[in-house]
Scaffold this motif. Structure first.
Motif, PDB file in Angstrom:
ATOM      1  N   PRO A   1      33.332 -27.637 -62.612  1.00 32.05           N
ATOM      2  CA  PRO A   1      34.762 -26.716 -61.848  1.00 32.05           C
ATOM      3  C   PRO A   1      35.699 -28.452 -61.600  1.00 32.05           C
ATOM      4  O   PRO A   1      35.191 -29.556 -60.827  1.00 32.05           O
ATOM      5  CB  PRO A   1      34.177 -25.945 -60.699  1.00 32.05           C
ATOM      6  CG  PRO A   1      33.135 -26.214 -60.845  1.00 32.05           C
ATOM      7  CD  PRO A   1      32.042 -27.816 -61.417  1.00 32.05           C
TER       8      PRO A   1
ATOM      9  N   LEU B   1      38.642 -29.568 -59.728  1.00 29.15           N
ATOM     10  CA  LEU B   1      39.005 -29.114 -58.013  1.00 29.15           C
ATOM     11  C   LEU B   1      40.626 -28.971 -58.547  1.00 29.15           C
ATOM     12  O   LEU B   1      41.829 -27.913 -56.925  1.00 29.15           O
ATOM     13  CB  LEU B   1      39.072 -30.451 -57.394  1.00 29.15           C
ATOM     14  CG  LEU B   1      39.279 -30.826 -55.447  1.00 29.15           C
ATOM     15  CD1 LEU B   1      38.639 -28.679 -55.130  1.00 29.15           C
ATOM     16  CD2 LEU B   1      38.311 -30.842 -54.797  1.00 29.15           C
TER      17      LEU B   1
ATOM     18  N   ARG C   1      43.293 -24.061 -63.390  1.00 25.72           N
ATOM     19  CA  ARG C   1      41.721 -23.194 -63.462  1.00 25.72           C
ATOM     20  C   ARG C   1      40.954 -23.329 -65.248  1.00 25.72           C
ATOM     21  O   ARG C   1      42.078 -22.784 -66.226  1.00 25.72           O
ATOM     22  CB  ARG C   1      41.118 -21.632 -63.327  1.00 25.72           C
ATOM     23  CG  ARG C   1      41.624 -21.580 -61.504  1.00 25.72           C
ATOM     24  CD  ARG C   1      41.569 -20.374 -60.726  1.00 25.72           C
ATOM     25  NE  ARG C   1      40.048 -19.689 -61.278  1.00 25.72           N
ATOM     26  CZ  ARG C   1      38.957 -19.566 -60.269  1.00 25.72           C
ATOM     27  NH1 ARG C   1      39.474 -20.325 -59.762  1.00 25.72           N
ATOM     28  NH2 ARG C   1      38.209 -19.226 -60.605  1.00 25.72           N
TER      29      ARG C   1
ATOM     30  N   ILE D   1      32.639 -28.801 -53.154  1.00 21.30           N
ATOM     31  CA  ILE D   1      34.317 -27.191 -52.710  1.00 21.30           C
ATOM     32  C   ILE D   1      34.913 -27.501 -54.016  1.00 21.30           C
ATOM     33  O   ILE D   1      35.220 -26.220 -54.188  1.00 21.30           O
ATOM     34  CB  ILE D   1      34.626 -28.682 -52.182  1.00 21.30           C
ATOM     35  CG1 ILE D   1      35.707 -27.159 -51.578  1.00 21.30           C
ATOM     36  CG2 ILE D   1      36.203 -29.403 -51.870  1.00 21.30           C
ATOM     37  CD1 ILE D   1      36.470 -28.289 -50.191  1.00 21.30           C
ATOM     38  N   ALA D   2      34.655 -28.577 -54.818  1.00 17.33           N
ATOM     39  CA  ALA D   2      34.996 -27.841 -56.661  1.00 17.33           C
ATOM     40  C   ALA D   2      34.576 -26.346 -56.727  1.00 17.33           C
ATOM     41  O   ALA D   2      35.386 -25.057 -57.433  1.00 17.33           O
ATOM     42  CB  ALA D   2      35.086 -28.265 -56.979  1.00 17.33           C
TER      43      ALA D   2
ATOM     44  N   ARG E   1      36.012 -23.900 -55.259  1.00 17.79           N
ATOM     45  CA  ARG E   1      37.013 -22.416 -56.161  1.00 17.79           C
ATOM     46  C   ARG E   1      36.899 -22.179 -57.116  1.00 17.79           C
ATOM     47  O   ARG E   1      37.197 -21.251 -57.176  1.00 17.79           O
ATOM     48  CB  ARG E   1      37.840 -23.456 -56.772  1.00 17.79           C
ATOM     49  CG  ARG E   1      38.999 -23.402 -57.521  1.00 17.79           C
ATOM     50  CD  ARG E   1      39.451 -24.269 -57.547  1.00 17.79           C
ATOM     51  NE  ARG E   1      41.372 -24.432 -58.024  1.00 17.79           N
ATOM     52  CZ  ARG E   1      41.602 -24.711 -58.990  1.00 17.79           C
ATOM     53  NH1 ARG E   1      40.875 -26.258 -59.463  1.00 17.79           N
ATOM     54  NH2 ARG E   1      42.357 -24.453 -59.883  1.00 17.79           N
TER      55      ARG E   1
ATOM     56  N   GLN F   1      43.358 -25.240 -52.901  1.00 20.24           N
ATOM     57  CA  GLN F   1      44.486 -26.390 -53.162  1.00 20.24           C
ATOM     58  C   GLN F   1      45.512 -26.359 -51.982  1.00 20.24           C
ATOM     59  O   GLN F   1      46.930 -27.380 -52.378  1.00 20.24           O
ATOM     60  CB  GLN F   1      45.431 -25.553 -54.299  1.00 20.24           C
ATOM     61  CG  GLN F   1      45.006 -24.698 -55.263  1.00 20.24           C
ATOM     62  CD  GLN F   1      44.024 -25.796 -56.371  1.00 20.24           C
ATOM     63  OE1 GLN F   1      44.735 -26.538 -56.718  1.00 20.24           O
ATOM     64  NE2 GLN F   1      42.334 -25.906 -56.034  1.00 20.24           N
TER      65      GLN F   1
ATOM     66  N   ILE G   1      39.000 -33.065 -49.990  1.00 20.52           N
ATOM     67  CA  ILE G   1      39.409 -32.748 -51.350  1.00 20.52           C
ATOM     68  C   ILE G   1      39.783 -33.797 -51.655  1.00 20.52           C
ATOM     69  O   ILE G   1      39.947 -34.342 -52.806  1.00 20.52           O
ATOM     70  CB  ILE G   1      40.222 -31.858 -50.782  1.00 20.52           C
ATOM     71  CG1 ILE G   1      39.790 -29.715 -51.195  1.00 20.52           C
ATOM     72  CG2 ILE G   1      41.605 -31.664 -52.458  1.00 20.52           C
ATOM     73  CD1 ILE G   1      40.437 -29.348 -50.637  1.00 20.52           C
ATOM     74  N   ALA G   2      40.601 -35.427 -50.584  1.00 19.80           N
ATOM     75  CA  ALA G   2      40.872 -36.081 -51.587  1.00 19.80           C
ATOM     76  C   ALA G   2      39.359 -37.020 -51.694  1.00 19.80           C
ATOM     77  O   ALA G   2      39.652 -37.902 -52.694  1.00 19.80           O
ATOM     78  CB  ALA G   2      41.431 -36.591 -50.001  1.00 19.80           C
TER      79      ALA G   2
END
Ligand SMILES: Nc1ncnc2c1ncn2[C@@H]1O[C@H](COP(=O)(O)OP(=O)(O)OP(=O)(O)O)[C@@H](O)[C@H]1O
Ligand SMILES: Nc1ncnc2c1ncn2[C@@H]1O[C@H](COP(=O)(O)OP(=O)(O)O)[C@@H](O)[C@H]1O
Ligand code: SF4
Ligand code: SF4
Ligand SMILES: [Mg+2]
Ligand SMILES: [Mg+2]
Lengths: 337, 351
Positions: free
Chosen positions: A264, A266, A270, B225-226, B229, B254, B265-266
Motif C-alpha cells: 500500500p 502512503l 490510492r 501506517i501505509a 490507510r 494525509q 509518515i516522513a
C-alpha cells in the motif's frame, strides 16, 4: 556505469548432497559496480541470504557451492577468485576488503564486552601496528560516523537500544574501510524512524568513503528509495535486474510487478492493490519451467516446461529479465549455446 | 463526533482511561531507596471499537500496542481504567462471565506458527474452538468456517498439520479458529508482519471482508501506517504508552496533526520521495524514551522539533480538530474548538 568490483557468474548452491540435495541458488549472474548500492529483493526463502553467505564463503554445511565463479576486482585491476582463496587469505580478505552485517546482527554483539573492546578487537586483529591510543581514537571516530556519541564507548550491549546496537555493528563493518559492505536485512528488526536514520547515514558514508553496498531486504519500496540498481530473486534465481527507477516505473517481470502492487502506498492517490495469488514455492518442490508460472497471470505456452534465462529485453542495454514475455519463445528462438 | 445516538449504539468494545504498569524487578539499590519502579507500558488509553469497522492502532515497536490488545482481551488485569463490552463494564475474574467475554472478544497473534499446536490437525483446532464455545462441530460447520477464510475446498485442509501449510494458510486457520467462537470483536496483533510480502495482502483483504460480512469490530495493530490507510476506517497513533492522535485513516495519514505522526509518515519508505533532505531534518529524529521514567509533560517533547516551554511540564490533553480528527498536542491548544485552530492545523499539515 563505473567499473565492476565484484562479479558473480553461474553460481550454484545446494543444501545437502546426492538425492537429498535441493538447489537453493541456480545460475546466478550478478555484477556489483564500484561505489553503487545494489539492492537485492525477494521473499523469504528466495535465496538472498544464501547468496550473501556463498559469496563471502561463510556458507556452512549442508550448504555447498556446486559451481560458478566469484571474482573480486582490486583497484589495481587484478582479480581475485574468491572461491579458491585459502583460509588465511580469506581471513585477511574479510573485514579488510569485504564486510557483512547479518540479519539480526545486533544480537551478535558479545554481551560481556563493552562497545570499546569489541571495536578495538577488530583493529587489534587486523592492524597490529596500531597503538592502543590510536585504536581508541579510531573507535571514537567510527562511532561518530554512525551517529553515536563517544560517551557510549564504555557501554555494554544491553545498555544500548536495538537501533544503537545495529549501528555499532555497522561501525564495526566499516572499521577497516572495506571496498564492499553486504547488509542482509540490516534494519528489518528496527522501526521505520530508526531504519531511515541508519540508511541515510549509510548512503552518506558511501559517498564520503567510496565503498559499494549490497543491500538485502524484502521491502522493495525501501530499496527503490535507497539503491541505484535492484536485482529481484525468485525461487533461487535472479528474475530481473535494472536501475531502481526502471524497476519502479516499468517492471518487466510479472513477479516484480506483483511485488510492487503488494505494498500500500502512503502518499498519492490510492492505487488498486492486486498482490500475487498463491504463495512462494518450496525449494524441494520447485515448479518446472519458470518457477513463477503457477502464480503468473501472463503465463504462455513454454512457461510450464522451459526455464527462461536472464536476457536483455528488446532494445534496452541497461537491464535484464528472465521471462518468456520479453524474449523470443523457444519455438522461434535460435538454439542457445 | 461521539454525540449522536446511533454512533454510540455502534460501539461494541470501549476502553476508558485504561492503564497498565508492570513492576520492574527491583535491584538492591531500589530496596534501599524504597523505590518501586514500574514500566508505564500503557497510560490512560481510551478507544472505541465499532461494529463493521476496522480501527488501526499504529506505533513503533515498544509503544504498547500489544499490551493494549492483551488488556482488551483480559489477559492482564488493568492497573486503572475500565473496559466496557456493549455498554456494560467488564469485571475482572475467571468464571462464566470471563468465558463469555473471551467468546465475544477474540485475539489473533502475530506468529501463526506459535499460536497453532504443531501436533494437531486443522480439524482438531477448529473442532475444539467450536466445542469450547458451546457450538456443534459438524462437518458442515467446519467446512463453513474454512470457507469464511477462503480455504476451499475444505477437505483439502481439514486433515493437514500446521507445518504442512504456508504462513498465509496458517494465519487463515488461526482466524477461522477465532471465528469458531462467533465473536463480535477481533483483536489482530500484527496479523501479517510475519508473512511473506506477496501473501500479506490476501490476509488483510480477508479481514476487511469479514468486517463487512460478519459485521465484526476489528482492532488492527500494525507498525505499518501505509497499511492502516488502506485497510482501516479509523486510525489511532500510539507513542510511548499513550494514544496521541486519532481520526479517519485518510485524514490521519494525509494530514497528520501530531508531530509524532508527522515523523512516522516522513520516515515510511516512499519510492516517490524527491530528495528534499533538509525538509526531512525538521521532522525530528532520536528514539523513543524509556518507559520506566517517561519524560514529564508531553512524552514526545525530547524529540519534537516544535516543542514549547509548556510541553516539558504539562501533559497535553486531547484537542478536537475538524472532521473527527484529534491530537494530544499543545500546538492545538488555543481555542481548539473554534474554526481558527482548524485553520492553523491545516497550515501545519500543509507544510
Ligand atoms: N510482561 C511484561 N513485563 C514487563 N514489561 C513488559 C511486559 N510486557 C510488555 N512490557 C513492556 O511494555 C512496553 C510495551 O510493550 P508491547 O509489547 O506492548 O509493545 P509493542 O508496541 O507491541 O511493540 P512490538 O511492536 O515490539 O511488539 C515495552 O517497553 C515492553 O518492554
Ligand atoms: N541449513 C539449511 N538447510 C536446508 N535448507 C536451508 C538451510 N538454510 C537455508 N535453507 C533454505 O534455503 C532457501 C533460501 O534461504 P535464505 O537464503 O535464508 O532465504 P532468504 O534470505 O531470501 O529468506 C530457503 O528455502 C531455506 O529454507
Ligand atoms: S516466463 Fe512465463 S510464467 Fe514466468 S513470469 Fe514470464 S510469463 Fe510468467
Ligand atoms: S505537545 Fe509539544 S512536544 Fe508534544 S508533540 Fe505537541 S508540540 Fe511537540
Ligand atoms: Mg534471509
Ligand atoms: Mg507487539
Amino acid at each position: 556505469m563505473s567499473e565492476p568490483v565484484l562479479t558473480i557468474s553461474g553460481l550454484n548452491v545446494d543444501y545437502g548432497t546426492g538425492d537429498a540435495a535441493v538447489h537453493a541458488l541456480r545460475d546466478i549472474d550478478l555484477t556489483l559496480h564500484r561505489g553503487e548500492v545494489l539492492g537485492l529483493a525477494g521473499e523469504s526463502g528466495s535465496g538472498k541470504s544464501t547468496l550473501a553467505y556463498a559469496v563471502t564463503r561463510l556458507l556452512s554445511p549442508p550448504g555447498v557451492i556446486t559451481g560458478g565463479e566469484v571474482h573480486y576486482h582490486q583497484r589495481d585491476g587484478e582479480a581475485l577468485d574468491l572461491l579458491t582463496l585459502t583460509a588465511p587469505e580469506l581471513r585477511a580478505f574479510r573485514w579488510q576488503e569485504l564486510s557483512i552485517v547479518f540479519q539480526g546482527a545486533m544480537n551478535s554483539l558479545n554481551p560481556v564486552h563493552t562497545v570499546h573492546s569489541q571495536l578495538t578487537d577488530v583493529l587489534k586483529a587486523h592492524r597490529p601496528e596500531m597503538k592502543r591510543a590510536e585504536r581508541t581514537a579510531r573507535a571514537v571516530e567510527l562511532l561518530s560516523l554512525v551517529g553515536i556519541s563517544a560517551d557510549r564507548l564504555s557501554a555494554y550491549p544491553h545498555q544500548l537500544s536495538g537501533g544503537m546496537r545495529q549501528r555499532v555493528m555497522i561501525a564495526m563493518a566499516l572499521a577497516l574501510e572495506p571496498e564492499i559492505v553486504i547488509m542482509d536485512e540490516p534494519t528489518t528488526a528496527l522501526d521505520v524512524v530508526m531504519q531511515r536514520q541508519i540508511l541515510r547515514q549509510l548512503v552518506k558514508l558511501r559517498e564520503e568513503l567510496g565503498f559499494s553496498v549490497v543491500f538485502i531486504t524484502h521491502d522493495i519500496s525501501l530499496l527503490i528509495e535507497f539503491s541505484d540498481r535492484i536485482a529481484i530473486m525468485y525461487g533461487g534465481r535472479i528474475v530481473e535486474e535494472a536501475g531502481a527507477s526502471d524497476i519502479y516505473r516499468d517492471p518487466c517481470h510479472p513477479y516484480s510487478d506483483g511485488l510492487l502492487h503488494s505494498f500500500p502506498a502512503l502518499h498519492g492517490p490510492r492505487r488498486e492493490l492486486t498482490g500475487i495469488p498463491g504463495s512462494p514455492p518450496h525449494l524441494s518442490a520447485m515448479p518446472d519451467g519458470c518457477a513463477f508460472h503457477p502464480r503468473c497471470g501472463k503465463a504462455l505456452d513454454p512457461c510450464a516446461t522451459q526455464v527462461p534465462v536472464l536476457a536483455r529485453p528488446d532494445g534496452d542495454g541497461s537491464r535484464t529479465v528472465a521471462c518468456w514475455l520479453h524474449q523470443p519463445t523457444p519455438a522461434t528462438a535460435a538454439p542457445r549455446s | 463526533m461521539t454525540t449522536t445516538t446511533d454512533q454510540t449504539d455502534d460501539i461494541v468494545l470501549e476502553a476508558r482511561g485504561v492503564t497498565k504498569h508492570f513492576p520492574v524487578r527491583r535491584t538492591g539499590r531500589d530496596l534501599v531507596a524504597r523505590h518501586r519502579r514500574t514500566v508505564h507500558a500503557v497510560d490512560d488509553v481510551s478507544l472505541q471499537l465499532r461494529r463493521s469497522t476496522v480501527t488501526a492502532l499504529v506505533g513503533e515497536s515498544g509503544s504498547g500496542k500489544s499490551t493494549v490488545a492483551r488488556l482488551l482481551s483480559q489477559l492482564y488485569p488493568l492497573t486503572d481504567g475500565e473496559i466496557q463490552l456493549e455498554g456494560k463494564a467488564v469485571k475482572a475474574g475467571r468464571g462464566r462471565s470471563f468465558r463469555s467475554y473471551v467468546r465475544q472478544v477474540q485475539l489473533i497473534f502475530q506468529d501463526p506458527f506459535a499460536s497453532l499446536n504443531p501436533v494437531h490437525t486443522v480439524r482438531y483446532h477448529l473442532t475444539r474452538s467450536l466445542r469450547i464455545h458451546g457450538r456443534e462441530a459438524t462437518g458442515a460447520e467446519l467446512a463453513a468456517l474454512l470457507e469464511r477464510v477462503q480455504l476451499t475446498p475444505a477437505a483439502q485442509y481439514l486433515d493437514k498439520f500446521p507445518h504442512e501449510l504456508s504462513g498465509g494458510q496458517r494465519q487463515r486457520v488461526a482466524i477461522a479458529r477465532a471465528l469458531g467462537a462467533d465473536p463480535k470483536v477481533l483483536l489482530a496483533d500484527e496479523p501479517v508482519s510475519m508473512l511473506d510480502v506477496s501473501i500479506r495482502l490476501g490476509v488483510l483483504n480477508l479481514l476487511r471482508d469479514l468486517k463487512e460480512r460478519l459485521h465484526l469490530a476489528i482492532l488492527y495493530i500494525t507498525h505499518d501506517i501505509a497499511s492502516a490507510r488502506y485497510f482501516a476506517d479509523t486510525t489511532l497513533v500510539m507513542y510511548a504508552g499513550r494514544i496521541v492522535e486519532g481520526g479517519d485513516s485518510e485524514t490521519v495519514t494525509q494530514r497528520p496533526a501530531h508531530p509524532y505522526t508527522q515523523l512516522l509518515i516522513a520516515s515510511a519508505p516512499d519510492p516517490d520521495r524527491v530528495v528534499a533532505e533538509e525538509e526531512q531534518e525538521e521532522t525530528g529524529s532520536g528514539e523513543p524514551p524509556s518507559l520506566i521514567a517517561p519524560p514529564a509533560g508531553c512524552r514526545f517533547h525530547p524529540r519534537c522539533p516544535k516543542a514549547m516551554e509548556r510541553c516539558r511540564t504539562e501533559l497535553p490533553p486531547r484537542f478536537d480538530l475538524a472532521d473527527g480528527q484529534w491530537a494530544a498536542c499543545w500546538l492545538y491548544a488555543d481555542g481548539a474548538d473554534t474554526t481558527d485552530t482548524v485553520g492553523d492545523h491545516e497550515k501545519e499539515a500543509a507544510k
